[in-house]
Design a protein around this motif. Sequence first.
Motif, PDB file in Angstrom:
ATOM      1  N   PRO A 125       0.797  -1.230   0.000  1.00  0.00           N
ATOM      2  CA  PRO A 125       0.000   0.000   0.000  1.00  0.00           C
ATOM      3  C   PRO A 125       0.830   1.282   0.000  1.00  0.00           C
ATOM      4  N   GLY A 126       2.064   1.221   0.512  1.00  0.00           N
ATOM      5  CA  GLY A 126       2.893   2.423   0.547  1.00  0.00           C
ATOM      6  C   GLY A 126       3.633   2.700  -0.744  1.00  0.00           C
ATOM      7  N   PHE A 127       3.418   1.917  -1.784  1.00  0.00           N
ATOM      8  CA  PHE A 127       4.167   2.055  -3.035  1.00  0.00           C
ATOM      9  C   PHE A 127       3.851   3.369  -3.742  1.00  0.00           C
ATOM     10  N   ALA A 128       4.896   3.990  -4.294  1.00  0.00           N
ATOM     11  CA  ALA A 128       4.759   5.126  -5.199  1.00  0.00           C
ATOM     12  C   ALA A 128       5.739   4.925  -6.346  1.00  0.00           C
ATOM     13  N   TRP A 129       5.407   5.450  -7.501  1.00  0.00           N
ATOM     14  CA  TRP A 129       6.250   5.236  -8.685  1.00  0.00           C
ATOM     15  C   TRP A 129       7.638   5.818  -8.449  1.00  0.00           C
ATOM     16  N   PRO A 130       8.695   5.060  -8.746  1.00  0.00           N
ATOM     17  CA  PRO A 130      10.059   5.563  -8.511  1.00  0.00           C
ATOM     18  C   PRO A 130      10.350   6.808  -9.342  1.00  0.00           C
ATOM     19  N   SER A 131      11.078   7.723  -8.745  1.00  0.00           N
ATOM     20  CA  SER A 131      11.384   8.982  -9.415  1.00  0.00           C
ATOM     21  C   SER A 131      12.547   8.805 -10.380  1.00  0.00           C
TER      22      SER A 131
END
Length: 806
Positions: free
Chosen positions: A636-642
């Motif tokens: 759930p804490g995933f965000a697209w890598p920058s």
Amino acid sequence: MTRRRFRWWRALALAVLVLLVAVFATGWYLLAGSRARLDGELEMAGLAAPVTIARDANGSVTIDARSRADVTFALGFVHAQERWFEMDLMRRVAAGELAGLVGPAALDSDLDNRRHRLRAVAQAAYAAMTPEQKQVLDRYRDGVNAGLADLREKPWEYVLLGSTPKPWRSEDGLLVIGAMYLDLNGHGHNTRELDIARMRAALPAPLVDFLLSPDPDWEAPLTGALSRPPVLPGADVFDLRAQPAPATTAASVAAALAPALEARHPGSNNFAVAGPLTDTGAAMLANDMHLGLRVPDIWFRARLHYPDATAPGGMRDAVGVTLPGTPALVVGSNGQVAWGFTNSYGDWLDWVRVTRDPADPSLYKVPGGWATVERHAEHIHVKGAPDRVLDVQATRWGPILAKDTDGTPLALAWIAHDPHAYNLGLMQLERAPSVAAAVDLAPTLGMPPQNLLVADREGHIGWTLAGNAIPLRPFGSQPQQPADWSQPGTGWHGWAPPSQYPRVVDPSDGRLWTANNRTVDGPALDLLGNGGHDLGARAQQIRDDLRMHGVFTPGNLLDIQLDDRAVFLTPWQRLLQDTLAGTSDPALGALRKLTATWRNRAAPDSVDYRLVRAFRAEVHRLALAPLVARVKARYPGFAWPSGAGNAEAAVWSLLRDQPAWLLDPRYRNWNALLEDAARRVATALGGQPGGLAARTWGEVNPADIRHALSPALPSFLARLLDMPDTPLPGDANMPRVAAPGFGASERLAVSPGHEADGILEMPGGQSDNPLSPYYGAGHAAWVDGRPTPLLPGPARWTLTLNPGTR
């Protein structure tokens, strides 16, 4: 109304008026009392000879002394008088001590940053310095504390906060460097590699490789080949049509994709041209560093003048911007060499899997045996609330800060945790006589690793990495994945020697550029790693702008810094027009008409730019959403890598090849996805007041440059502190980077030896006191892109510091 009642009301009104006048006068007195001293003479203990401090119309400071030691003292004095509060914030942020000043609102920040124990690192770095190096920090400390003590009243921010400033310590200058590590290295979170690990745990490796592929169409390295085009995985690798829909919401998926589409990362542009391309024969340098913008600006304009036997004529004359909290000229020119930086985005952080002993969790596995986890009880003082105690568990590799995808504890190895990575070597650039000397100095500088670009008066230009802490990793390791460093032949095994640092000096076409992009390939890239390189569109546009000129002036370099042409979005404008060709939907017809004429500018009044930009973002969201949803459902804490993981190459490959197996099953084909993206833009933006035609770029790109305290003040007071909220031109993937509260923290263009023709623009002004003549000085010129001189003009005020006993 009776006469008695009238008299009563009149007396009350007069009392209120007197009270208001008294409050206003008291406030004015306190505010005026914290203004910097601009003229006169003072006696200062510790000075070897008199020092003059002159200020011009913009507040640019010229310090004229008979030694660099006295310059250091005087610079600390001036910094404290003009910028004490901001210096205090920087050291407190790095040390995790901000809540002690502002209260519970800063507790989360302190809990986050205190885990790195950077004050202990700074103290260890100071203790390890030579006596000569310590003396520099001590001299600066003494100047800072003398400047604070000379104010009639404490800085006005402390009156509002009900606090008293604490004296400056010698190690605080190193904490300011620590604050820059936090800012330039992702705040020490390393979420990028954690999110890549989550992607690899939830999706097949070939699909992840495809999604995170760099885009060769936009790359502009200094040396080496372009990256290979992304390899589209087949249906046998992953087929969305055969996958059950994950239990995630559209809002959570959109939030996970936001870093790839809207996030603003500290970065910069710098570029240089060699002597044969200028009319003076001296090389020329431009630099604009992109950071969060504030009032006053992070930098402080200064010219330093003192005897130096190695300088032409025996006098060192260096000009540029300093960083309050440190005694160094960070970017500038010394008459022989000009230098500037951009964030390198190398790989300076790694996750280490920590194997705990099941029988004794206080032990963890290391090569050849077991070691004990160190426990540090970090006491965080919170103003107006009970103190908090943070339990930091540290390994030999770094503190335990996260968990791997299988729940294994992860320690963070970060160069900023090593005292070795802090020193004042940057000050040596002030005396560098040539490009060759500056490039040789670069591997010794204790600072966040940066792209260093230098130009000298003899016409030479050069690039290399500045920073003395580039970790050596085993050949063939996968640094972007958590690894078990208890195994032999793993982990970092020292620091790269200067001989391994890549460098480019005097390229054949006489042009160099960096813009947070990948600069090298092969073994050099293996050494530096990828910590989230920029896509490269900005660097490519700068490179192409440089190639359009045969002879350069500082004004030509400023023009490139101000280039807001939308080269990156031009293919998206064509795609949008093709998608809407022949549409009978009135809303889509209006969208097509408004974007048919492509002005090719991120100008404040550009409607076409904003609409095309919104279309690109929507296509990315719709194309990637079903893949992101599968990672998000598991983590759930995933965000697209920058960085290079912005998926531009992957999305264009999907649109070109149109693989049905990677298309969201909601759509019958990829054209349907494109039409839906356009419709969503038309609906969302067209439904706002004035419709699509009123949706200018400036509407969502105001300056938003504020004082740190203004969010906590009533709006009428905040407006007095903040800079005008002017709509700005520019955006991320072009040389003129601009976003609300973010952008070029300075613009420099200079040819060493010809500083009188140089340009230096800066937002936010020199002073943090609203009654100072220099509050916001120069800001309007920065907004308009009007050149302001690098060298200070005639002195308006002159203060002399004399040796004494005070």
